[in-house]
Design an enzyme around this catalytic site. Structure first.
Site: not given
Length: 224
Positions: A15, A39
Site C-alpha cells: 500500500i 528497514k
C-alpha cells in the site's frame, strides 16, 4: 523536530509504506534536519556482490542523508519473498530484537531523525515469537499509519488504528496514499478517514507511480 524517530506501518502489504517513508525522509531533510531510514526486516531480497539487498531498503538508503551502511539500515535481509517468519526459516535465521536495537542505536547516533519502515500490515508477525508491536516497544517508537486509499480502506484503517491502540502504542499520524486511480468518490473516502481517525493527517500522496520521492515530499505535512 517533535518526533526524532517513528515507525511507519500500513493497512496492508503493497500500500506504499516505502513511498511514504522515502517522502517523509525528504520532507524532514527539507526542514534542514539529517534523516536516515531503517528497514529492520526485509524479505524478497536479491543477491548482489555486497550481499542480499532489498529494493525498498535501497530506496530508504538513497533517500537518507547521511547514507548509512546497508547492513545497519537492513539488519535482516531475507531472500524469499514471503512473510518474514517463513523467509527466515528458509535460511535458518532466528530473528532477535537485540541486533535491531543495536542497529537502531547506531542510526540514531548518525542523524537527527530515523524513519523505521515495518513489514506488511501492522499485524504481520516478524517471527513465531515476535510481533511488530514487540519491536516498536523495544525501540520506544510512536507509529505513523499509511493508508492505501482504495475500496475498503476505511475499514482497514480503523481496524489497524484500533490494533495499534490495543497493543498499548501511540499512533501519532496517518498518511493517505492513493493507490487506485480508478477509485470512485476518493475525496469522500479521504474525508471520512479524517473524521474517523483520531490522529492528525500527515499528508496525502497522489497517484503518481513514476514520481521521485523528493517530489512527493511536498505532499507531506510534518508536525511542528
Amino acid at each position: 523536530m517533535q518526533f526524532p524517530a517513528f515507525y511507519v506501518t500500513g493497512t496492508d502489504t503493497g500500500i506504499g509504506k516505502t513511498v511514504a517513508s522515502t517522502a517523509l525522509l525528504h520532507a524532514v531533510r527539507a526542514r534542514g534536519h539529517t534523516a536516515v531510514g531503517m528497514k529492520p526486516v526485509a524479505s524478497g531480497c536479491v543477491a548482489t556482490p555486497q550481499g542480499w539487498h532489498n529494493e525498498d531498503a535501497l530506496a530508504l538508503q538513497a533517500a537518507s542523508q547521511p547514507q548509512p551502511d546497508y547492513a545497519t539500515l537492513n539488519p535482516y535481509a531475507l531472500p524469499a519473498a514471503l512473510a518474514p517468519e517463513l523467509a527466515a526459516a528458509d535460511v535458518g535465521v532466528s530473528l532477535s530484537l537485540v541486533p535491531l536495537q543495536l542497529a537502531f542505536a547506531q542510526l540514531r547516533a548518525q542523524a537527527e531523525v530515523v524513519v523505521v519502515e515495518g513489514v506488511g500490515g501492522w499485524a504481520a508477525p516478524l517471527s513465531a515469537q515476535l510481533d511488530q508491536a514487540d519491536l516498536v516497544r523495544a525501540l520506544q517508537l510512536p507509529v505513523v499509519l499509511v493508508v492505501g486509499v482504495r475500496l475498503g480502506c476505511i475499514n482497514h484503517a480503523r481496524l489497524t488504528a484500533a490494533a495499534i491502540a490495543a497493543d498499548g502504542l501511540r499512533c501519532i499520524g496517518w498518511i493517505a496514499n492513493e493507490i487506485d486511480p480508478q477509485m470512485e468518490r476518493i475525496e469522500d473516502n479521504i474525508r471520512m478517514l479524517g473524521q474517523r481517525l483520531a490522529m492528525p493527517c500527515w499528508g496525502r500522496i497522489p497517484w503518481r507511480p513514476n514520481a521521485q520521492a523528493e517530489a512527493l515530499a511536498q505532499h507531506i505535512r510534518l508536525p511542528q
